[in-house]
Design a protein around this motif. Sequence first.
Motif, PDB file in Angstrom:
ATOM      1  N   GLU A  86      42.592  40.262  58.047  1.00  0.00           N
ATOM      2  CA  GLU A  86      43.209  41.238  56.831  1.00  0.00           C
ATOM      3  C   GLU A  86      44.643  40.363  57.101  1.00  0.00           C
ATOM      4  O   GLU A  86      44.840  40.991  58.536  1.00  0.00           O
ATOM      5  N   LYS A 136      40.821  39.941  54.218  1.00  0.00           N
ATOM      6  CA  LYS A 136      41.018  40.058  52.203  1.00  0.00           C
ATOM      7  C   LYS A 136      42.762  39.532  53.215  1.00  0.00           C
ATOM      8  O   LYS A 136      43.335  40.040  53.829  1.00  0.00           O
ATOM      9  N   TYR A 165      46.540  41.167  51.061  1.00  0.00           N
ATOM     10  CA  TYR A 165      47.222  41.945  50.362  1.00  0.00           C
ATOM     11  C   TYR A 165      48.767  41.351  50.093  1.00  0.00           C
ATOM     12  O   TYR A 165      49.344  41.159  51.480  1.00  0.00           O
ATOM     13  N   LYS A 202      37.219  37.071  50.818  1.00  0.00           N
ATOM     14  CA  LYS A 202      36.339  37.547  49.575  1.00  0.00           C
ATOM     15  C   LYS A 202      37.584  39.355  48.848  1.00  0.00           C
ATOM     16  O   LYS A 202      36.750  39.080  47.959  1.00  0.00           O
ATOM     17  N   GLU A 203      38.236  38.917  49.568  1.00  0.00           N
ATOM     18  CA  GLU A 203      38.801  40.443  48.461  1.00  0.00           C
ATOM     19  C   GLU A 203      40.428  40.059  48.640  1.00  0.00           C
ATOM     20  O   GLU A 203      40.849  39.391  49.356  1.00  0.00           O
ATOM     21  N   GLU A 249      44.335  41.099  46.854  1.00  0.00           N
ATOM     22  CA  GLU A 249      45.386  41.566  45.863  1.00  0.00           C
ATOM     23  C   GLU A 249      46.810  41.368  45.777  1.00  0.00           C
ATOM     24  O   GLU A 249      47.485  41.374  46.451  1.00  0.00           O
ATOM     25  N   LEU A 270      35.257  34.395  46.992  1.00  0.00           N
ATOM     26  CA  LEU A 270      35.864  35.018  46.989  1.00  0.00           C
ATOM     27  C   LEU A 270      35.124  35.889  45.439  1.00  0.00           C
ATOM     28  O   LEU A 270      34.668  35.506  44.656  1.00  0.00           O
ATOM     29  N   LYS A 271      34.821  37.560  45.233  1.00  0.00           N
ATOM     30  CA  LYS A 271      34.719  38.245  45.164  1.00  0.00           C
ATOM     31  C   LYS A 271      35.526  39.197  44.158  1.00  0.00           C
ATOM     32  O   LYS A 271      34.611  39.764  43.477  1.00  0.00           O
ATOM     33  N   VAL A 272      36.604  39.270  45.035  1.00  0.00           N
ATOM     34  CA  VAL A 272      37.517  40.651  44.212  1.00  0.00           C
ATOM     35  C   VAL A 272      38.731  39.719  43.973  1.00  0.00           C
ATOM     36  O   VAL A 272      38.928  39.979  45.080  1.00  0.00           O
ATOM     37  N   THR A 302      42.308  41.292  42.265  1.00  0.00           N
ATOM     38  CA  THR A 302      43.645  42.798  41.697  1.00  0.00           C
ATOM     39  C   THR A 302      44.684  41.759  41.748  1.00  0.00           C
ATOM     40  O   THR A 302      45.016  41.482  42.324  1.00  0.00           O
ATOM     41  N   LYS A 318      35.923  40.626  38.919  1.00  0.00           N
ATOM     42  CA  LYS A 318      34.961  40.664  39.671  1.00  0.00           C
ATOM     43  C   LYS A 318      34.073  39.348  39.597  1.00  0.00           C
ATOM     44  O   LYS A 318      34.190  38.880  38.155  1.00  0.00           O
TER      45      LYS A 318
END
Length: 434
Positions: free
Chosen positions: A291, A318, A320, A346-347, A349, A373-375, A377, A432
């Motif tokens: 992360e 992840k 961000y 996978k996540e 933002e 990648l799943k999500v 934002t 998504k």
Amino acid sequence: MRDAVKTGLLSRRWRFLFSFTPQLKFDTLSVFGKNPDLQNKSKFLMAVNQFLRCYTGPKIDTFQLTYRLGDESASHIDGWINFASQSEAKTIFLNFDLVFVPGIKHYDFPCHLLIYHAKTSSLKHLHLVSCTFTPSLDHAKRLISLRTLYIGYVPLSPCHLDTIMSTCLNLECLTLNSCYLPGSLRIFGPSSGLESFKISCNDFLNLELNSLKKLNFFEFAGIAEALTFTGLPTLRKAYFMFLNKYISGARYMYKKLAKDLPQLEILSVVLYPFEGLPVSDSASPLRNVKELVLYNYVWNYDLFGIVPLIDVAPALQKLYLTLHFSTCDQFNRAKVGSKQPHLQLKELEISGCIGRSCEMEFFTYLLDNCVALKVMTVRGDRKKYLGDGRWMNDGIPRVGSKLNLEVLRDMLLQQRVNSCIEIIHTNMLVMKLE
């Protein structure tokens, strides 16, 4: 409480209520209310003394004081600390509000007044701001039950820190906030149970962490001359904000961090304007980082310059990313080179977007390369740091933003037809992927 103190006529009702008040908090508002005419030191001292004389409860949980007081009020403050200790307070919070007030001698916290019996103490949490703290070996045993210790704007010597580390063996969290420290500082604790260490400094610091076998989280914000890490087997989470050109967040993350802390799994790094982004290919991979939070203050940069910082963490799951202040509107995908798929991510933002064309190109690159990648934002507001490795979005869109989430949604749908895209509100879009 302030009405009772102000009138000096404590009714039976107030005396009854006092026995059910385990949280004692004294500051300008709680003592004087909103009446500025009542706000002076002598009245404050008298009010607190009067309240404590009338307190009838057998124990308290918290004694909290926030008021501008110095050593001239030591006799009063000593009495309050003695009261808190006699009442078996678990938390003592003292903020004397003297950070930017010159010429006042600071109060010296009296460890000798803390109650200690049967090799234990009721005090679990101690918070000190704008005083002096000089625990001796004779008196430091009275801090043996401490779980958290926060020290802010306090002069500290290496011997006093050694005393804390060697005596407070139950200490789990230590915070040194803008303390007046020597140029070199060594935190050594082979017998310590310390799990979290946070330090911010305003002067050059050579910091060494050694033999902290239970340390799980480290936070550094300030001017670092050098950082040395030895014997930290459980350190998994770290936050870095370097405020100097000599050690920058990007260069440290790109070159040295993997050698210093190869076991890191969660990493937050603030990138500042003066440091630029790395261009070299000789990175040391952060193989265990899953992360990553990147807060980007860098000005006038190619957005694809961030890609190497992502590539340096091949196990990343992840990400961000917060964009901030940049007026740049360019992208150079050729700098990235051949396609480099991120197999674990996978996540994702991305905050602080304002609708520039380079942002759209960056999104396209990420969708092409983040194969797992799943999500994803996209947000128009920015993250802010809460401490302890925690972040939250501020909910405030950037000034001058031209981010059109409907246009972005249509563009993303062209990239991934089999996806579900929802505009949560005017600031946030969630994609998504199947």
